[in-house]
Design an enzyme around this catalytic site. Structure first.
Site, PDB file in Angstrom:
ATOM      1  N   LYS A  61       0.847  -1.202   0.000  1.00 13.96           N
ATOM      2  CA  LYS A  61       0.000   0.000   0.000  1.00 13.96           C
ATOM      3  C   LYS A  61       0.878   1.247   0.000  1.00 13.96           C
ATOM      4  CE  LYS A  61      -3.195   2.710   2.759  1.00 13.96           C
ATOM      5  NZ  LYS A  61      -4.368   2.731   3.618  1.00 13.96           N
ATOM      6  N   HIS A 120     -10.527 -28.205 -34.545  1.00  9.78           N
ATOM      7  CA  HIS A 120     -11.595 -27.362 -34.003  1.00  9.78           C
ATOM      8  C   HIS A 120     -12.296 -28.060 -32.831  1.00  9.78           C
ATOM      9  CE1 HIS A 120     -11.602 -24.204 -37.237  1.00  9.78           C
ATOM     10  NE2 HIS A 120     -10.743 -25.105 -37.647  1.00  9.78           N
TER      11      HIS A 120
END
Ligand SMILES: NC(=O)c1ncn([C@@H]2O[C@H](COP(=O)(O)O)[C@@H](O)[C@H]2O)c1NC=O
Length: 524
Positions: A142, A285
């Site tokens: 932070k 596919h």
């Protein structure tokens, strides 16, 4: 402050579980005159190498206590990590409280996932939930405007480089903070997922869906593009999932593409549906152009799979479930193939295959399915248990003979193969098989009749005398009738249509064998 401006490192706090590289790091810090504050065994290890250390207890005036549950959880530590020394007020308060700010935090956490994986008891796992470490990492991340945070020994070289160049820049501290927040988020997801399983009350029976489930994914390869060239794409790896195709080792060929991964994964799963026999799948596919098994050789299995639909196999993806032999490699080298996936390769096979520059050669860890599978829908995720093979209906001993003669051993083998292979076909799935190989596959149609037509047309003459499997019941007799007219001699399907009698009557009229499994294998 610009993002390039460097902030000198004068004071570092080090508290690490993984002590890899610690001595060298301490020596580097000492050489640059950095004061080191450290915890218990981290401090001890630094001290024995001769680097001076301030123990965290000296700082806090409070002993490490409760078997290490409280070490760094103290305002003198956290104020030093959280003070924004750009502010006069924070500086004044630090002076008033006689607290020195930190410029660097080096911390990595208790090995929670490793402890769980070791089969440790619940109490031992709980003890390995790090509290003080994440609190410090959060605080420093932070406060990255003032503090650099490093959470992995793999990044210690960054500290050495920063010391050489006058400290970390703001840009570097920001990047380190982002990484640190990812690390602790990943840690907390692992803890939350474990707690959901272990601490939430288990249902009397069935599968318990936790109220929360988290995924911690780490970027693997950035791919050239996605399904289409205008889509960006990357492969992310789930480090806690059983290793699979995502962690395959590429032995040769061009970079894997997004579509390669999709098809290779489908192929890899398919061949793992067959045990104790050589199996090969050719996928395009995400659907099979051919699947086959062989007790003779893996090359034989592949030759049979390829023969199912050689036109579609052009540019396909091949997976096999046993070592790629030189014989198979030569066979594959003759066919334009995008990817080969296998659990092992003979040295000569590697030479043959890697000589083909466009062929991606993957050595993949054995497929161990995740218990659950996820699929994204807008605004959420669908989660389901995997369609495992092995339900009651997958065992031919439990099939119901709806009409016709009991299948001979040979016919039953083909029916079992067809039923095992049908799971790899996207619904509506119809698969014709003969001698342990698919000979015609119909898939991806929005009605079963068209899938039957497709399977028959692909099989050509081979439909006569073949067996057929259907992933779900025939809603009407029409689809089955097409298979019967083409000369199919035996069919396996789940049954369960309200028109089953009509369907069975058609099979009876043709004099074929029809088995009902009682369970289905849709794959959408
Ligand atoms: N409780 C605390 O105040 C605390 N502060 C730091 N730790 C962890 O203790 C480990 C280092 O301890 P040691 O230096 O004693 O080996 C690090 O993994 C760090 O994340 C803590 N341990 C667990 O929460």
């Amino acid at each position: 402050m610009t993002t390039d401006e460097r902030k000198p490192i004068r004071r570092a706090l080090i508290s690490v579980w993984d002590k890899t590289g610690l001595e060298a790091l301490a020596a580097t810090l000492r050489r640059h005159g950095v004061e080191i504050v450290s915890t218990g065994s981290t401090a001890h290890q630094i001290e024995v190498t001769g680097s001076p250390v301030t123990r965290v207890e000296e700082l806090t005036g409070f002993p490490e206590t409760l078997d290490g549950r409280v070490k760094t959880l103290h305002p003198r530590v956290h104020a030093g990590l959280l003070a924004d020394v750009r502010l006069d007020t924070h500086r004044a308060q630090l002076t008033e409280l006689d607290i020195e700010p930190f410029d660097l935090l080096v911390s990595n956490l208790y090995p929670f996932t490793e402890t769980v994986a070791s089969g440790a008891s619940m109490d031992e796992c709980i003890e390995k939930i790090d509290i003080g470490g994440p609190a410090m990492v959060r605080a420093a991340a932070k406060n990255h405007a003032n503090v650099a945070v490093v959470t992995s020994p793999a990044d210690y070289h960054l500290i050495a480089a920063a010391l050489e160049s006058g400290g970390f820049s703001l840009g570097e501290r920001r990047a380190l903070a982002a990484r640190a927040f990812a690390d602790i988020a990943d840690y907390d997801v692992a803890v939350a997922n474990w707690c959901a399983q272990e601490l939430a009350p288990a249902p009397a029976e069935g599968f318990a869906w936790p109220e929360y489930t988290g995924l911690g994914l780490w970027r693997g390869n950035v791919l050239r593009y996605g399904e289409n060239p205008h889509q960006a794409a990357a492969l992310y790896i789930d480090p806690v999932a059983a290793p699979g195709l995502a962690r395959a080792q590429q032995l040769g060929g061009k970079e894997m593409s997004y579509n390669n991964y999709i098809d290779a994964d489908a192929a890899w799963r398919t061949v793992h549906d067959f045990e104790g026999v050589h199996a090969a799948a050719v996928i395009k596919h995400a659907n099979p152009c051919g699947i086959a098994i062989s007790s003779v050789s893996i090359a034989d299995a592949h030759a049979k799979a390829h023969a199912c639909d050689p036109m579609s196999a052009y540019g396909g993806i091949i997976a096999v479930n046993s070592e790629v032999t030189a014989e198979l490699a030569k066979q594959i080298a003759e066919i334009f193939t995008e990817v080969v996936v296998a659990p092992a390769y003979a040295p000569e096979a590697v030479e043959i295959l890697t000589a083909k520059k466009n062929l991606r050669v993957l050595l993949a860890p054995a497929f161990r399915p995740n218990r659950v599978e996820l699929r994204q829908v807008s605004g959420g995720m669908l989660v389901q248990t995997r369609d495992d093979f092995g339900a009651e209906g997958d065992d031919a001993a439990n099939w119901r003979l709806a009409t016709g003669e009991l299948a001979s051993e040979e016919l039953l083998r083909d029916l079992e193969f067809a039923w095992g292979a049908i799971r790899a076909v996207k619904s509506n799935a119809i698969l014709l098989a003969k001698d342990g190989a698919s000979v015609g596959i119909g898939m991806g149609q929005v009605n079963r009749v068209d899938s039957c037509r497709l399977a028959i047309s692909r099989a050509g003459d081979r439909a006569a005398g073949a067996v057929a499997a259907s992933d779900a019941y025939f809603p009407f007799a029409d689809g089955l009738q097409l298979l019967l007219d083409a000369g199919v001699t035996a069919v396996v399907q789940p049954g369960g249509s309200i028109r089953d009698e009509e369907v069975i009557a058609a099979a009876k009229a043709a004099g074929i064998t029809l088995y009902l499994t009682g369970s289905r294998h849709f794959a959408h």
